[in-house]
Write an enzyme that holds these catalytic residues in place. Structure first.
Site: not given
Ligand code: IMP
Ligand code: MG
Length: 182
Positions: A35, A87, A91-92, A95-96, A147, A153
């Site tokens: 991404g 990145e 979001d949550t 991942t990071l 995506d 993308r």
């Molecule tokens: P996290 O672990 O919830 O912070 O997720 C991060 C990952 O979720 C990002 O690297 C994206 O791949 C995916 N993601 C979160 N929100 C979106 C969105 O609104 N559109 C597309 N991908 C998202």
């Molecule tokens: Mg994704």
């Protein structure tokens, strides 16, 4: 449309200026695949320092589980180096948090995050985002590397996803997404 091409590029230039100012002694940029590739490509071209660039790919065990693993590791030895993770969206934060933990164990002299988008309303794990481009609300955003089921993308802007239309068919024709270059 959420963030236009012009606004995006303005934000990227601002982040590049901040990074260039902060890391005059050297920098390893670690981009999270896939991404972040469009963001990374614009970011590095706007820097006035010369960073090392490396890539990391992760895979989720299950959507939203927060359990991820590294499927492609970086090549660089980051011990004693200044590292910035690139990145597209936090979001949550799960991942990071995982990726940061993995990299921190290797002893970088500093480790920070540079994210294009911050979807803070959805944060589960608190994270300190040193370099942030734009805040977005709790909605699906697409384009500029982001995506839906692997698609969109390539859009050169960040758009709010028409999630209902896409859920049935990720390739559904959604006029706002295919409006083309302005
Ligand atoms: P996290 O672990 O919830 O912070 O997720 C991060 C990952 O979720 C990002 O690297 C994206 O791949 C995916 N993601 C979160 N929100 C979106 C969105 O609104 N559109 C597309 N991908 C998202
Ligand atoms: Mg994704």
């Amino acid at each position: 449309m959420l963030i236009t091409k012009e606004d995006l590029h303005g934000g990227v230039r601002r982040l590049a200026a901040e990074l260039s100012e902060t890391y005059q002694d050297g920098l390893v940029l670690v981009a999270v695949l896939k991404g972040s590739i469009l963001f990374l490509a614009d970011l590095v071209r706007a820097l006035t320092i010369v960073p090392e660039v490396d890539f990391l790919a992760i895979s989720s065990y299950a959507e939203g589980s927060g359990r991820v693993r590294i499927v492609k590791d970086i090549d660089a030895d980051i011990t004693g180096r200044h590292v910035v993770l690139v990145e597209n969206i936090v979001d949550t934060g799960l991942t990071l948090t995982y990726v940061l933990g993995e990299l921190a164990r290797r002893g970088p002299s500093s480790l920070e995050i540079c994210t294009l988008l911050d979807k803070s309303a959805r944060r589960i794990v608190p994270l300190s985002l040193r370099f942030t481009g734009f805040s977005v609300g709790d909605e699906l955003v697409l384009g500029y590397g982001l995506d839906y089921a692997g698609y969109y993308r390539n859009l050169d802007l960040v758009a709010v996803g028409e999630i209902d239309a896409l859920r049935g068919d990720p390739r559904a024709y959604v006029e706002g997404l295919y409006a083309g270059p302005s």
